[in-house]
Design a protein around this motif. Structure first.
Motif, PDB file in Angstrom:
ATOM      1  N   VAL A   1       0.863  -1.171   0.000  1.00 45.06           N
ATOM      2  CA  VAL A   1       0.000   0.000   0.000  1.00 45.06           C
ATOM      3  C   VAL A   1       0.906   1.229   0.000  1.00 45.06           C
ATOM      4  CG1 VAL A   1      -1.905   1.202   1.125  1.00 45.06           C
ATOM      5  CG2 VAL A   1      -1.683  -1.290   1.379  1.00 45.06           C
ATOM      6  N   THR A   2       0.764   2.094  -0.986  1.00 48.61           N
ATOM      7  CA  THR A   2       1.678   3.229  -1.074  1.00 48.61           C
ATOM      8  C   THR A   2       1.020   4.428  -1.733  1.00 48.61           C
ATOM      9  OG1 THR A   2       3.901   3.909  -1.795  1.00 48.61           O
ATOM     10  CG2 THR A   2       2.638   2.510  -3.310  1.00 48.61           C
ATOM     11  N   ASN A   3       1.541   5.597  -1.417  1.00 49.14           N
ATOM     12  CA  ASN A   3       1.142   6.831  -2.097  1.00 49.14           C
ATOM     13  C   ASN A   3       2.257   7.330  -3.000  1.00 49.14           C
ATOM     14  OD1 ASN A   3       2.823   7.513   0.116  1.00 49.14           O
ATOM     15  ND2 ASN A   3       2.005   9.592   0.169  1.00 49.14           N
ATOM     16  N   SER A   4       3.271   6.495  -3.233  1.00 48.41           N
ATOM     17  CA  SER A   4       4.422   6.872  -4.047  1.00 48.41           C
ATOM     18  C   SER A   4       4.292   6.321  -5.462  1.00 48.41           C
ATOM     19  CB  SER A   4       5.714   6.342  -3.403  1.00 48.41           C
ATOM     20  OG  SER A   4       6.795   6.410  -4.310  1.00 48.41           O
ATOM     21  N   LEU A   5       4.310   7.197  -6.444  1.00 44.80           N
ATOM     22  CA  LEU A   5       4.273   6.747  -7.830  1.00 44.80           C
ATOM     23  C   LEU A   5       5.519   5.932  -8.169  1.00 44.80           C
ATOM     24  CD1 LEU A   5       2.970   9.883  -9.775  1.00 44.80           C
ATOM     25  CD2 LEU A   5       1.667   7.999  -8.801  1.00 44.80           C
ATOM     26  N   SER A   6       6.655   6.333  -7.637  1.00 45.67           N
ATOM     27  CA  SER A   6       7.899   5.623  -7.919  1.00 45.67           C
ATOM     28  C   SER A   6       7.846   4.186  -7.419  1.00 45.67           C
ATOM     29  CB  SER A   6       9.081   6.357  -7.273  1.00 45.67           C
ATOM     30  OG  SER A   6       9.189   7.673  -7.748  1.00 45.67           O
ATOM     31  N   ILE A   7       7.371   4.001  -6.204  1.00 40.84           N
ATOM     32  CA  ILE A   7       7.316   2.660  -5.622  1.00 40.84           C
ATOM     33  C   ILE A   7       6.279   1.804  -6.338  1.00 40.84           C
ATOM     34  CG2 ILE A   7       6.661   1.375  -3.536  1.00 40.84           C
ATOM     35  CD1 ILE A   7       8.063   3.577  -1.921  1.00 40.84           C
ATOM     36  N   ALA A   8       5.117   2.371  -6.622  1.00 37.18           N
ATOM     37  CA  ALA A   8       4.080   1.602  -7.329  1.00 37.18           C
ATOM     38  C   ALA A   8       4.578   1.132  -8.689  1.00 37.18           C
ATOM     39  CB  ALA A   8       2.821   2.444  -7.481  1.00 37.18           C
ATOM     40  N   SER A   9       5.262   1.993  -9.405  1.00 31.29           N
ATOM     41  CA  SER A   9       5.808   1.625 -10.711  1.00 31.29           C
ATOM     42  C   SER A   9       6.872   0.544 -10.575  1.00 31.29           C
ATOM     43  CB  SER A   9       6.401   2.865 -11.385  1.00 31.29           C
ATOM     44  OG  SER A   9       7.014   2.537 -12.609  1.00 31.29           O
ATOM     45  N   LEU A  10       7.663   0.629  -9.519  1.00 32.66           N
ATOM     46  CA  LEU A  10       8.744  -0.327  -9.301  1.00 32.66           C
ATOM     47  C   LEU A  10       8.227  -1.740  -9.076  1.00 32.66           C
ATOM     48  CD1 LEU A  10      11.825  -0.800  -8.652  1.00 32.66           C
ATOM     49  CD2 LEU A  10      11.246  -0.261  -6.289  1.00 32.66           C
TER      50      LEU A  10
ATOM     51  N   LYS B   1       0.655  -7.609  -4.659  1.00 27.43           N
ATOM     52  CA  LYS B   1      -0.544  -6.831  -4.926  1.00 27.43           C
ATOM     53  C   LYS B   1      -0.268  -5.385  -4.535  1.00 27.43           C
ATOM     54  CE  LYS B   1      -5.425  -6.454  -3.568  1.00 27.43           C
ATOM     55  NZ  LYS B   1      -6.479  -7.041  -2.708  1.00 27.43           N
ATOM     56  N   VAL B   2      -0.584  -4.459  -5.430  1.00 30.80           N
ATOM     57  CA  VAL B   2      -0.288  -3.046  -5.188  1.00 30.80           C
ATOM     58  C   VAL B   2      -1.586  -2.266  -5.023  1.00 30.80           C
ATOM     59  CG1 VAL B   2       0.868  -0.978  -6.047  1.00 30.80           C
ATOM     60  CG2 VAL B   2       1.807  -3.241  -6.577  1.00 30.80           C
ATOM     61  N   VAL B   3      -1.669  -1.524  -3.923  1.00 30.80           N
ATOM     62  CA  VAL B   3      -2.795  -0.625  -3.675  1.00 30.80           C
ATOM     63  C   VAL B   3      -2.247   0.794  -3.654  1.00 30.80           C
ATOM     64  CG1 VAL B   3      -4.607   0.066  -2.060  1.00 30.80           C
ATOM     65  CG2 VAL B   3      -4.020  -2.373  -2.313  1.00 30.80           C
ATOM     66  N   MET B   4      -2.743   1.622  -4.590  1.00 33.67           N
ATOM     67  CA  MET B   4      -2.343   3.026  -4.653  1.00 33.67           C
ATOM     68  C   MET B   4      -3.397   3.906  -3.992  1.00 33.67           C
ATOM     69  SD  MET B   4       0.522   4.070  -6.145  1.00 33.67           S
ATOM     70  CE  MET B   4       0.037   5.763  -6.435  1.00 33.67           C
ATOM     71  N   THR B   5      -2.938   4.916  -3.286  1.00 30.57           N
ATOM     72  CA  THR B   5      -3.877   5.906  -2.766  1.00 30.57           C
ATOM     73  C   THR B   5      -4.251   6.881  -3.875  1.00 30.57           C
ATOM     74  OG1 THR B   5      -2.290   7.643  -2.142  1.00 30.57           O
ATOM     75  CG2 THR B   5      -2.593   5.809  -0.584  1.00 30.57           C
ATOM     76  N   GLY B   6      -5.304   7.645  -3.647  1.00 28.30           N
ATOM     77  CA  GLY B   6      -5.559   8.809  -4.469  1.00 28.30           C
ATOM     78  C   GLY B   6      -4.782   9.988  -3.897  1.00 28.30           C
ATOM     79  N   GLY B   7      -5.112  11.176  -4.368  1.00 27.65           N
ATOM     80  CA  GLY B   7      -4.479  12.349  -3.790  1.00 27.65           C
ATOM     81  C   GLY B   7      -3.917  13.302  -4.807  1.00 27.65           C
ATOM     82  N   ILE B   8      -3.314  14.369  -4.307  1.00 33.97           N
ATOM     83  CA  ILE B   8      -2.681  15.408  -5.107  1.00 33.97           C
ATOM     84  C   ILE B   8      -1.203  15.090  -5.236  1.00 33.97           C
ATOM     85  CG2 ILE B   8      -2.150  17.881  -5.238  1.00 33.97           C
ATOM     86  CD1 ILE B   8      -4.662  18.316  -3.466  1.00 33.97           C
ATOM     87  N   LEU B   9      -0.666  15.161  -6.439  1.00 34.42           N
ATOM     88  CA  LEU B   9       0.731  14.806  -6.674  1.00 34.42           C
ATOM     89  C   LEU B   9       1.665  15.935  -6.266  1.00 34.42           C
ATOM     90  CD1 LEU B   9       2.822  12.842  -7.891  1.00 34.42           C
ATOM     91  CD2 LEU B   9       2.475  14.007 -10.074  1.00 34.42           C
ATOM     92  N   ARG B  10       2.633  15.601  -5.427  1.00 37.65           N
ATOM     93  CA  ARG B  10       3.730  16.523  -5.095  1.00 37.65           C
ATOM     94  C   ARG B  10       4.889  16.227  -6.038  1.00 37.65           C
ATOM     95  NH1 ARG B  10       6.724  16.552  -0.579  1.00 37.65           N
ATOM     96  NH2 ARG B  10       7.041  18.784  -0.807  1.00 37.65           N
ATOM     97  N   PRO B  11       5.246  17.144  -6.936  1.00 38.68           N
ATOM     98  CA  PRO B  11       6.333  16.867  -7.873  1.00 38.68           C
ATOM     99  C   PRO B  11       7.687  16.738  -7.197  1.00 38.68           C
ATOM    100  CG  PRO B  11       5.594  19.151  -8.078  1.00 38.68           C
ATOM    101  CD  PRO B  11       4.597  18.446  -7.201  1.00 38.68           C
ATOM    102  N   GLN B  12       7.857  17.361  -6.004  1.00 34.67           N
ATOM    103  CA  GLN B  12       9.132  17.259  -5.308  1.00 34.67           C
ATOM    104  C   GLN B  12       9.461  15.821  -4.922  1.00 34.67           C
ATOM    105  OE1 GLN B  12       6.493  19.155  -4.486  1.00 34.67           O
ATOM    106  NE2 GLN B  12       7.100  21.033  -3.434  1.00 34.67           N
ATOM    107  N   SER B  13       8.435  15.065  -4.502  1.00 30.39           N
ATOM    108  CA  SER B  13       8.664  13.719  -3.990  1.00 30.39           C
ATOM    109  C   SER B  13       7.958  12.631  -4.792  1.00 30.39           C
ATOM    110  CB  SER B  13       8.180  13.636  -2.536  1.00 30.39           C
ATOM    111  OG  SER B  13       6.784  13.930  -2.439  1.00 30.39           O
ATOM    112  N   LEU B  14       7.144  13.025  -5.802  1.00 33.20           N
ATOM    113  CA  LEU B  14       6.347  12.077  -6.580  1.00 33.20           C
ATOM    114  C   LEU B  14       5.440  11.237  -5.681  1.00 33.20           C
ATOM    115  CD1 LEU B  14       8.925  10.912  -9.284  1.00 33.20           C
ATOM    116  CD2 LEU B  14       7.229  12.766  -9.408  1.00 33.20           C
ATOM    117  N   GLU B  15       4.880  11.902  -4.657  1.00 35.28           N
ATOM    118  CA  GLU B  15       3.927  11.258  -3.747  1.00 35.28           C
ATOM    119  C   GLU B  15       2.553  11.891  -3.891  1.00 35.28           C
ATOM    120  OE1 GLU B  15       5.604  10.324   0.399  1.00 35.28           O
ATOM    121  OE2 GLU B  15       6.980  11.800  -0.434  1.00 35.28           O
ATOM    122  N   LEU B  16       1.516  11.086  -3.648  1.00 31.10           N
ATOM    123  CA  LEU B  16       0.151  11.568  -3.596  1.00 31.10           C
ATOM    124  C   LEU B  16      -0.194  11.902  -2.153  1.00 31.10           C
ATOM    125  CD1 LEU B  16      -1.302   8.865  -5.986  1.00 31.10           C
ATOM    126  CD2 LEU B  16      -1.004  11.292  -6.535  1.00 31.10           C
TER     127      LEU B  16
END
Length: 269
Positions: A136-145, A153-168
């Motif tokens: 379970v992650t809010n990180s685009l980098s980790i989910a892609s990895l 099994k990957v569960v992504m959160t929703g949210g607003i993307l922070r470009p500094q950290s690529l997190e939702l």
């Protein structure tokens, strides 16, 4: 509040690992001193004036610094490095920390929540040989990895993307973390201290990660030694929320003892 880097920062700051490390160190030097001359930078990094001017131009073009006559000065807060530069720093220590964290995760039928960050991404890489894990992650980098590994099994959160950290981040991300139960939360940090707790540079990111920690049965903080004893702007977790801290032997031993006295298991990788 941390500087808002543009999404082009990642591409603009790309290049050789050596150059990225040097630019990260230049930002550190400017953040520490406020203003530095080209002569001081040449002495610090044993690089030519022409090379350093090119580095300063890239950093200034991204709004990370302000060029001065003969040097550069800070532009706002330099506390938070762009993700493109963070991945080049303390790589050996981060790999050891990631391996030490991964061996503490059951190899099957376990839910793991991971915050964003280069060290937590290292943990994700070490988990790809586990079976029947839910990430379970809010990180685009980790989910892609981890998305290409069918046993995870990957569960992504929703949210607003922070470009500094690529997190939702934000209420949608917090809602996802609040809706699930996880066995282990793996939390990266910009600062860990017995007095200030586990901290990061962005208050919205801190609230999101606090939601992750609050639903975990245990929380493991992964942070290289440079983060120990430091306090960033926003608190993600109290020290009492932390089960284990995994760091390296460059960490301040006095601060590590204070953390042990507060009840945290400290592991040196």
């Amino acid at each position: 509040m941390a500087t808002a880097y543009s999404t082009s920062t990642v591409a603009e700051l790309g290049g050789s690992p050596k150059r990225s490390r040097r630019m990260a160190d230049i930002l550190d030097a400017i953040a520490e001193r406020g203003e530095v001359s080209l002569t001081e930078l040449a002495e610090l990094f044993q690089s030519s004036a022409a090379t350093l001017r090119r580095d300063l131009t890239v950093l200034a073009d991204q709004g990370l610094i302000v060029r001065t006559h003969g040097g550069a000065k800070a532009a706002g807060s330099l506390a938070e490095l762009p993700v493109a530069l963070r991945d080049t720093r303390f790589q050996d220590a981060k790999r050891r920390i990631a391996r030490a964290a991964a061996i503490r995760i059951p190899r099957e039928r376990h839910a793991v929540a991971l915050s964003g960050g280069t060290t937590t991404a290292g943990v994700a890489r070490e988990l790809v040989n586990h079976a029947d894990l839910t990430i379970v992650t809010n990180s685009l980098s980790i989910a892609s990895l981890v998305a290409s590994y069918p046993r995870l099994k990957v569960v992504m959160t929703g949210g607003i993307l922070r470009p500094q950290s690529l997190e939702l981040v934000g209420v949608l991300a917090e809602g996802t973390f609040s809706a699930v139960n996880v066995g282990t939360a793996i939390l990266g940090a910009d600062g860990v201290s017995a007095s200030a707790g586990v901290t990061t540079h962005d208050e919205t990111e801190a609230r999101t990660n606090h939601a992750m920690v609050s639903k975990a049965q245990r929380t493991i903080v992964v942070a290289d030694g440079s983060k120990i004893g430091r306090a960033a702007l926003a608190k993600m977790a109290e020290i009492s929320d932390i089960t284990t801290l995994i760091t390296d032997d460059s960490a301040d031993p006095d601060e590590l003892q204070r953390l042990r006295d507060a009840g945290v298991e400290v592991v040196l990788a």
